[in-house]
Design an enzyme around this catalytic site. Structure first.
Site, PDB file in Angstrom:
ATOM      1  N   ASP A 166       0.814  -1.226   0.000  1.00 39.41           N
ATOM      2  CA  ASP A 166       0.000   0.000   0.000  1.00 39.41           C
ATOM      3  C   ASP A 166       0.852   1.284   0.000  1.00 39.41           C
ATOM      4  OD1 ASP A 166      -2.097  -1.720   0.143  1.00 39.41           O
ATOM      5  OD2 ASP A 166      -2.688  -1.216   2.196  1.00 39.41           O
ATOM      6  N   ALA A 190      -5.066   6.094 -17.004  1.00 38.58           N
ATOM      7  CA  ALA A 190      -6.501   5.984 -16.678  1.00 38.58           C
ATOM      8  C   ALA A 190      -7.123   7.375 -16.737  1.00 38.58           C
ATOM      9  CB  ALA A 190      -6.668   5.375 -15.296  1.00 38.58           C
TER      10      ALA A 190
HETATM   11  O1  F6P Z   1      -2.352  -3.980   3.953  1.00 45.96           O
HETATM   12  C1  F6P Z   1      -2.006  -4.343   2.678  1.00 45.96           C
HETATM   13  C2  F6P Z   1      -3.139  -4.965   1.953  1.00 45.96           C
HETATM   14  O2  F6P Z   1      -2.578  -5.382   0.759  1.00 45.96           O
HETATM   15  C3  F6P Z   1      -4.373  -4.106   1.688  1.00 45.96           C
HETATM   16  O3  F6P Z   1      -4.264  -3.246   0.614  1.00 45.96           O
HETATM   17  C4  F6P Z   1      -5.424  -5.146   1.483  1.00 45.96           C
HETATM   18  O4  F6P Z   1      -6.692  -4.649   1.787  1.00 45.96           O
HETATM   19  C5  F6P Z   1      -5.046  -6.166   2.480  1.00 45.96           C
HETATM   20  O5  F6P Z   1      -3.652  -6.101   2.605  1.00 45.96           O
HETATM   21  C6  F6P Z   1      -5.478  -7.566   2.138  1.00 45.96           C
HETATM   22  O6  F6P Z   1      -5.175  -8.374   3.213  1.00 45.96           O
HETATM   23  P1  F6P Z   1      -5.659  -9.878   3.369  1.00 45.96           P
HETATM   24  O7  F6P Z   1      -4.815 -10.677   2.427  1.00 45.96           O
HETATM   25  O8  F6P Z   1      -5.378 -10.221   4.782  1.00 45.96           O
HETATM   26  O9  F6P Z   1      -7.085  -9.900   2.980  1.00 45.96           O
END
Ligand code: F6P
Length: 308
Positions: free
Chosen positions: A113, A172
Site C-alpha cells: 500500500d 486511466a
Molecule cells: O495492507 C495491505 C493490503 O494489501 C491491503 O491493501 C489489502 O486490503 C489487504 O492487505 C489484504 O489483506 P488480506 O490478504 O489479509 O485480505
C-alpha cells in the site's frame, strides 16, 4: 520481504551477530516457532515473492499477557533484539513490545500500500504497482477494441498510493481514492468530456478503501446517470501481492535490511529504517504509527491534468 530477510541474515553474520527467524511474525515468538538462520538459509530467495518466514496478523499479540510470554521466550533464547519487517500492524506491535519490555526493536517497512510514514517507498510497492500496470495494459486491449469503460479495483485499504501511481502509469481517465471526496456526477462529467474529446474507451481506477463503496456499486450508480459506455468491472485482488519482486524492490529491501542491523548495533532502538530521497533515515516507531504516508498532491494534480 525475502530480500529483506536475506539482507538482515547476511548483514548480521557479517557483523558477527547470530540471527534467528521466527515463523509467522509475532505469532512465532509466542509459540517458540523459530529457526537459526545461516548464510545458506537465505540462498535463492532474493527473487521469490511472499516470505520464507511466513506471516500472520497475530491477534494474540494484542494481549499484554501474551506479549509477556513472547518476551520470556526471547529471554530464554538469549535474543537481544528484534528486526520487525511489516506494515502498520507489525510496526505498531514492535512499538508496543519495545516499550512494554524496554526491548530493542527496529522496524523495516513492508506494505504494497505504501502507506507507512517515514519512507518514500515501502517494500512491495514497486512490485505490486508493476503488476497492476502490466495487468491494466492487458485490460486496455479489450477496452480499446470494444469501446468499453472498465472500472479496475486495486488494493489500498486506507490509502490511494497504488491507485494514483497506477493511474498515472496506465493513463486511466479517473482515479477514486480514500483521500479525496468522490461524486458520481464528477465522474460522469469527466466521461462526457472524454467523449467530446473523441475518447472511445476509458479506464477508471478504484482504490478498494475509497469512501464511496465497491467498484460494482460505483459502476451501477454511474449507469443511472451516464450509460454511453458498455461497462465492465475487474477486481485485481491478491494477484497484486504475489510474484517475483522488481529490481527496485530487491534493492530497497536489501538496503533497509542492512540498515536495520546496523541501527541495532549502534544501540538505537524503537525506530523504523526508511529511505527518503534515496538516503537511509530513522524515524521513531511512535511517530511512524501516528502518521500516514499521504498521497503526493503534485502527482494527483498531474494526473488530473494529463488523464484526459
Ligand atoms: O495492507 C495491505 C493490503 O494489501 C491491503 O491493501 C489489502 O486490503 C489487504 O492487505 C489484504 O489483506 P488480506 O490478504 O489479509 O485480505
Amino acid at each position: 520481504m525475502n530480500a529483506a530477510i536475506r539482507s538482515v541474515v547476511r548483514s548480521s553474520i557479517y557483523y558477527n551477530v547470530e540471527c534467528y527467524g521466527f515463523f509467522r511474525g509475532f505469532q512465532g515468538i509466542i509459540e517458540n516457532d523459530y529457526r537459526k538462520l545461516e548464510m545458506r538459509s537465505v540462498s535463492k530467495i532474493l527473487g521469490l515473492g511472499g516470505t520464507k518466514l511466513k506471516t500472520a496478523r497475530s491477534m494474540d499479540f494484542h494481549d499484554p499477557k501474551i506479549r509477556e510470554i513472547a518476551y520470556q521466550n526471547l529471554k530464554n533464547l538469549e535474543i537481544d533484539a528484534l528486526v520487525v519487517i511489516g506494515g502498520n500492524g507489525s510496526l505498531t506491535g514492535a512499538n508496543v513490545f519495545s516499550k512494554q519490555f524496554d526491548f530493542p526493536c527496529v522496524g523495516v517497512p513492508a506494505s504494497i500500500d505504501n502507506d507507512i510514514y517515514g519512507t518514500d517507498n515501502s517494500i512491495g510497492f514497486h512490485t505490486a504497482l508493476q503488476t497492476i500496470v502490466e495487468t491494466i495494459d492487458k485490460i486496455r486491449d479489450t477496452a480499446r477494441s470494444h469501446n468499453r469503460l472498465f472500472f479496475v479495483e486495486v488494493m489500498g485499504r486506507d490509502n490511494g498510493n497504488l491507485a494514483l501511481h497506477s493511474s498515472l502509469a496506465t493513463g486511466a481517465c479517473y482515479v477514486i481514492i480514500p483521500e479525496k471526496e468522490f461524486q458520481i456526477s464528477d465522474l460522469a462529467d469527466r466521461l462526457k468530456e472524454g467523449k467530446v474529446l473523441k475518447k472511445t474507451s476509458s479506464i477508471v481506477i478504484v482504490a478498494e478503501g475509497n469512501t464511496y463503496g465497491p467498484s460494482y456499486k460505483i459502476a451501477d450508480d454511474l449507469i443511472k446517470v451516464y450509460s454511453d459506455y458498455e461497462t465492465k468491472v475487474s477486481i485485481l485482488g491478491h494477484l497484486q501481492r504475489g510474484g517475483s519482486p522488481t529490481a527496485e524492490d530487491r534493492i530497497i529491501a536489501s538496503r533497509l535490511g542492512n540498515a536495520a542491523v546496523k541501527t541495532l548495533l549502534e544501540s538505537k532502538s524503537n525506530h523504523m529504517v526508511g529511505l527518503i530521497k534515496n538516503e537511509i533515515v530513522l524515524t521513531p516507531l511512535q511517530k511512524v504509527v501516528e502518521n500516514n504516508n499521504n498521497i503526493n498532491e503534485d502527482l494527483y494534480k498531474l494526473n488530473e491534468i494529463i488523464s484526459r
